[in-house]
Design an enzyme around this catalytic site. Sequence first.
Site, PDB file in Angstrom:
ATOM      1  N   ARG A  40     -26.726  -7.527  13.917  1.00 51.14           N
ATOM      2  CA  ARG A  40     -26.826  -6.856  12.618  1.00 51.14           C
ATOM      3  C   ARG A  40     -25.761  -5.758  12.585  1.00 51.14           C
ATOM      4  NH1 ARG A  40     -32.535  -4.665  11.815  1.00 51.14           N
ATOM      5  NH2 ARG A  40     -33.114  -6.833  11.483  1.00 51.14           N
ATOM      6  N   GLU A  76     -32.629  -4.883   6.959  1.00 49.05           N
ATOM      7  CA  GLU A  76     -33.462  -6.085   7.093  1.00 49.05           C
ATOM      8  C   GLU A  76     -33.238  -7.079   5.952  1.00 49.05           C
ATOM      9  OE1 GLU A  76     -36.263  -7.071   9.049  1.00 49.05           O
ATOM     10  OE2 GLU A  76     -36.075  -5.529  10.589  1.00 49.05           O
ATOM     11  N   HIS A 134       0.848  -1.204   0.000  1.00 46.75           N
ATOM     12  CA  HIS A 134       0.000   0.000   0.000  1.00 46.75           C
ATOM     13  C   HIS A 134       0.875   1.243   0.000  1.00 46.75           C
ATOM     14  CE1 HIS A 134      -3.744   2.186   0.627  1.00 46.75           C
ATOM     15  NE2 HIS A 134      -3.105   2.941   1.513  1.00 46.75           N
TER      16      HIS A 134
END
Length: 660
Positions: A619, A434, A104
């Site tokens: 989640r 969801e 990088h």
Amino acid sequence: MKTVVFAYHDMGCLGIEALLAAGYEISAIFTHTDNPGEKAFYGSVAHLAAERDIPVYAPDNVNHPLWVERIAQLSPEVIFSFYYRHLICDEIFQLAPAGAFNLHGSLLPKYRGRAPLNWVLVNGETETGVTLHRMVKRADAGAIVAQLRVAIAPDDIAITLHHKLCHAARQLLEQTLPAIKHGNILEIAQRENEATCFGRRTPDDSFLEWHKPASVLHNMVRAVADPWPGAFSYVGNQKFTVWSSRVHPHASKAQPGSVISVAPLLIACGDGALEIVTGQAGDGITMQGSQLAQMLGLVQGSRLNSQPACTARRRTRVLILGVNGFIGNHLTERLLREDHYEVYGLDIGSDAISRFLNHPHFHFVEGDISIHSEWIEYHVKKCDVVLPLVAIATPIEYTRNPLRVFELDFEENLRIIRYCVKYRKRIIFPSTSEVYGMCSDKYFDEDHSNLIVGPVNKPRWIYSVSKQLLDRVIWAYGEKEGLQFTLFLPFNWMGPRLDNLNAARIGSSRAITQLILNLVEGSPIKLIDGGKQKRCFTDIRDGIEALYRIIENAGNRCDGEIINIGNPENEASIEELGEMLLASFEKHPLRHHFPPFAGFRVVESSCYYGKGYQDVEHRKPSIRNAHRCLDWEPKIDMQETIDETLDFFLRTVDLTDKPS
């Protein structure tokens, strides 16, 4: 030691040469086809591979299972990536027993992401470097194996710094590759609190904003000088490119963008002045500044602008359907804060947007999207950007009114999507976290995570699958008919005006509003199935800033993208949310107006939501696409959001009949 290499650009070529010199056996090289719109000043990995008799491939999607299987058949012991432009999936990393390593072009953890060479110059840094690090699922976040520092001189431009970085990379690889080969490396974890992340740059990002200091504009010129596309400005509608410049500490009362002199060509800035040393009008030839001034017809007092004069006057028209909702009203506030948006809105109420009704650039009609189809079609045709934010998005309604959820969330929105296709308008569509359903990944990833829902006899999933199918329809329209779109997935945004207490009284609200109602009324806080389900809560201000950047769409970076917008650091269970909210409530100055706390009560989900409900244990979003496309990351701590949300709702309560 057998290796598979992912490589592009000069760094790719020198990385391959370094591997061969260190005695590695390269089984295959993966690279990219050259972009015909990009000026190729760098070495060709494909040509080098062919000359060295190494198999070379350039698939559109190296993460496709077929390519993963082909790489597995090569049995690499280690994998290297040298400036390969696409993210490589975790399944490929795991194929190599010794792991995968990436080169990088910055001193990590600073300047993670795209174009670090250009960004360090844009930001006026005096030092950068190269880093070899272990590859992990999060881009540029793995442990550091080796680094070399590179000084940035005041007269460095992109190409000279590129050559310095290539020289440093060659040295670093010569020193480090033998150690990796013999398993003799020391790895140092990156300090996450020092990390910065920057996104992809495009030619359109390099316009000169004359209200900024001359030093900032000079750094922009340095960052994108030839062979990069160059910094640019306009005289009227005539574009010109600035290839080299100098900063003058010129004290002038002239307006930024005004020509102070033409020989030398000196432009007033927000602080100081910028001398245009060399430049180019349109697609012409490069010339020195005073000749460029003559070519452009500039005289002392002429004004330059950052965009064509013909486009500078027209505001972008944004159509927000569901403008009175939680996201809609906050987004309207953010757009109207700028002076280049005209907002058109439709909703069945106006209580949350009453503060905008007299704004000259806000146009509102009260109505229902299922009835006002002609108005909607006309305004889709009239506007530039469409955000259909109308949806039933409260879990209890998924089991209580599944058909109504389908009719509104799917059928009505499909009609709007087709209007956007018909009139070739850009759509920014609110998907939902969801859609991931019961995905088991640690981080839900837009491009790789599976979308897993329950059986048909669980109507709780009708919202999720309605949104998912619309996402797939939009994607297909983008692929087949050129629809310009962005899908964004909010992860538990919260803040003032999230639903209202009346909606909470009938159970039709999101979690925090329901919990606040319990505190206000002195009723027990209900913890569904114990409240152990974890969510990542995102402040509405963070969410709206990301959404605003999607609308801005700098360099069209958001086109065709799916972007999670959430705060993975603000993870808490519903029980923990309730406890934090209670603590904030107990110390609030209005606390004495409300009844005593009635405690927590554990309730089964089937009793609260109905028998068709299933919940999700966790989640947590991956936000790498938001980093890459928006240069965005959330900043606001969850406790601050809770405090402000609670304060907002408590101050809406009529206290005349409350105990004191």
